[in-house]
Scaffold this active site. Structure first.
Site, PDB file in Angstrom:
ATOM      1  N   HIS A  72      11.804 -34.748  92.640  1.00  9.57           N
ATOM      2  CA  HIS A  72      11.228 -34.094  93.819  1.00  9.57           C
ATOM      3  C   HIS A  72      11.739 -34.783  95.070  1.00  9.57           C
ATOM      4  CE1 HIS A  72       7.519 -31.916  91.907  1.00  9.57           C
ATOM      5  NE2 HIS A  72       8.642 -31.694  91.261  1.00  9.57           N
ATOM      6  N   TYR A 195      -0.841 -32.328  98.568  1.00  9.25           N
ATOM      7  CA  TYR A 195      -2.047 -33.113  98.846  1.00  9.25           C
ATOM      8  C   TYR A 195      -2.803 -32.368  99.949  1.00  9.25           C
ATOM      9  CZ  TYR A 195      -0.008 -37.240  96.477  1.00  9.25           C
ATOM     10  OH  TYR A 195       0.524 -38.118  95.565  1.00  9.25           O
ATOM     11  N   PRO A 283      -5.875 -43.578  92.998  1.00 11.28           N
ATOM     12  CA  PRO A 283      -4.681 -42.843  92.570  1.00 11.28           C
ATOM     13  C   PRO A 283      -3.972 -42.029  93.656  1.00 11.28           C
ATOM     14  CG  PRO A 283      -6.674 -41.737  91.818  1.00 11.28           C
ATOM     15  CD  PRO A 283      -7.121 -43.010  92.442  1.00 11.28           C
ATOM     16  N   LYS A 287       0.441 -44.989  92.712  1.00  7.53           N
ATOM     17  CA  LYS A 287       1.107 -46.290  92.661  1.00  7.53           C
ATOM     18  C   LYS A 287       0.818 -47.136  91.431  1.00  7.53           C
ATOM     19  CE  LYS A 287       3.479 -45.918  96.270  1.00  7.53           C
ATOM     20  NZ  LYS A 287       4.835 -45.488  95.914  1.00  7.53           N
ATOM     21  N   TYR A 375       5.874 -44.061  99.809  1.00  7.02           N
ATOM     22  CA  TYR A 375       5.702 -43.142  98.680  1.00  7.02           C
ATOM     23  C   TYR A 375       6.845 -43.271  97.673  1.00  7.02           C
ATOM     24  CZ  TYR A 375       3.721 -39.164  96.257  1.00  7.02           C
ATOM     25  OH  TYR A 375       3.120 -38.367  95.297  1.00  7.02           O
TER      26      TYR A 375
HETATM   27  C1  PHB Z   1      -0.468 -36.889  88.779  1.00  5.66           C
HETATM   28  O1  PHB Z   1       0.473 -36.098  88.607  1.00  5.66           O
HETATM   29  O2  PHB Z   1      -1.262 -37.140  87.871  1.00  5.66           O
HETATM   30  C2  PHB Z   1      -0.644 -37.517  90.106  1.00  5.66           C
HETATM   31  C3  PHB Z   1       0.283 -37.251  91.102  1.00  5.66           C
HETATM   32  C4  PHB Z   1       0.137 -37.829  92.343  1.00  5.66           C
HETATM   33  C5  PHB Z   1      -0.933 -38.665  92.591  1.00  5.66           C
HETATM   34  C6  PHB Z   1      -1.847 -38.948  91.590  1.00  5.66           C
HETATM   35  C7  PHB Z   1      -1.700 -38.381  90.342  1.00  5.66           C
HETATM   36  O3  PHB Z   1      -1.077 -39.198  93.815  1.00  5.66           O
END
Ligand code: PHB
Ligand code: APR
Length: 380
Positions: A72, A195, A283, A287, A375
């Site tokens: 990505h 997000y 989460p 990280k 990130y």
């Molecule tokens: C996930 O795909 O489980 C996932 C992706 C991004 C995050 C947290 C979990 O910030």
């Protein structure tokens, strides 16, 4: 039994450490409390930093990740009804790879067993006394004598508790919300991760493959899944994400509390903690796995200098070296979490500030770059 490095836990930290040590000709034995199917079936996060993906490839366990993982080049932040893309690659020259942690773990386990190296499942460590590790296998208590012990046993392990109380500090922050997560057989509704900050709470759209989505909703801590039939979950996700999600069979569901923990220092004598055993991050920045991998890279270098040359300098620096990154990652994860969640008790002024922050992060190249470089993973 005896070995140079006794590794407790076959999560990403323990398995990557063993692989790094193997490359240096250092012996290790991994003891894992759970069964192989349990460890391989545990659904966890799914975002690999640029450097994590490169390391897995260097270690010869990256072939399936390169084939099946999805690169990505950006992520999307949504708020106030509109999406704003953060161009990770354009801002940093780096990308992320979306590939489930459980797939990383499967690849590492397969490689270790194919190489005929020791990895014992259903071997629960019950005590660590200096460099003697006691564990139970098939109901029989056994001992492993080590030169060094690596505590890679996660947030519910035994090694953090084996550090003498007076010698360590534990910093903890509990967030007043949790994540309700589902894994579902349904098409991704956006090519990239989304997000979302919404007045009803945070939501996240992630994926494992183009046909399997991983979706999360901010919920109150202690939420009972029984209150969340599938229909309600999908409706709430659609509302908060503003995406035309197509529902599909839910393969896994769970509620995860959110907290930050740092254990300081990460070493006592010959016992070294790495990964979730030493720290937990919320989460939101994806990280946890990446930080675990960063720890064991530092640890493998330190152990290599020790076993090859008897040089203890890097071992002595281990905790400080790791903690500098740990606190940077705590800072980032805490910032992402605060920026994207609704905080109980917040008033319209707080809400205004939060929307302004999101507008700034997505509108200013300087601000977007601070998000992007964290990130994709800060340099070592
Ligand atoms: C996930 O795909 O489980 C996932 C992706 C991004 C995050 C947290 C979990 O910030
Ligand atoms: N004896 C043997 N094994 C143990 C014991 C014990 N007493 N206690 C725990 N374990 C094992 C667990 O069963 C688990 O498989 O240690 C392993 C720890 O693995 P993880 O929890 O995956 O932790 P880590 O390797 O540090 O990886 C961190 O995992 O939790 C996620 O978000 C986190 O992505 C991050 C990553």
């Amino acid at each position: 039994m005896r070995t140079q490095v006794g590794i407790i836990g076959a999560g990403p930290a323990g398995l990557v450490l063993a692989r790094l040590l193997q490359r240096e000709g250092i012996d290790a034995v991994i003891l894992e409390r759970r069964s192989r199917p349990y460890v391989e079936g545990r659904v966890r996060a799914g975002v690999l930093e640029h450097g994590t993906a490169d390391l897995l490839e260097d270690l010869g366990v990256g072939a399936r990740m390169r084939r099946e993982g999805m690169v990505h080049r950006g992520i999307e932040l949504r708020f106030a009804g509109a999406g704003h893309r953060i161009d990770l690659e354009g801002l940093t020259g780096r990308t992320i790879t979306v590939y489930g942690q459980q797939e990383v773990v499967k690849d590492l386990i397969a490689a270790r067993l194919a190489d005929g190296l020791p990895l014992h499942f259903e071997a629960e460590v019950t005590g660590v006394d200096g460099t003697t590790v006691t564990y139970k296998h098939d109901g029989v208590e056994q001992r492993l004598e080590c030169d060094v012990v690596a505590g890679c046993d996660g947030s519910h392990g035994v090694t953090a508790g084996a550090l003498p109380a007076g010698a360590v500090r534990r910093h903890e922050r509990v967030y007043p919300y949790a994540w309700l997560g589902i894994l579902a057989r349904a098409p991704a509704a956006n090519e990239e991760l989304v997000y979302a900050y919404h007045e009803r709470g945070f939501a996240l759209h992630s994926m494992r493959t183009p046909e399997i989505v991983r979706l999360y909703l901010q919920v109150p801590p202690g939420t009972d899944l029984a209150e969340w039939p599938d229909e309600r979950i999908w409706d709430e996700l659609r509302r908060r994400l503003g995406l035309p999600l197509v529902a599909g069979p839910v393969l896994e569901r769970g509620v995860t509390p959110m907290r930050s923990v740092v254990v300081e220092p990460m070493r006592h004598d010959r016992l070294f903690l790495a990964g979730d055993a030493a720290h937990i991050v919320p989460p939101t920045g994806a990280k946890g796995l990446n930080l675990a991998v960063a720890d064991v890279r530092v640890l493998a270098e330190a152990l290599t200098a020790y076993f090859r040359d008897g040089d203890e300098k890097l071992m002595d620096a281990y905790s400080d070296t790791c903690l500098r990154r740990v606190w940077q990652v705590q800072r980032f994860s805490n910032w992402m979490t605060s920026m994207l969640h609704r905080h109980p008790g917040d008033d319209p002024f707080d809400h205004g500030l939060q929307v302004a922050e999101l507008a700034y992060v997505t509108g200013s190249t300087a601000a977007a770059t601070t998000l992007a470089e964290n990130y994709v993973g800060l340099p070592r």
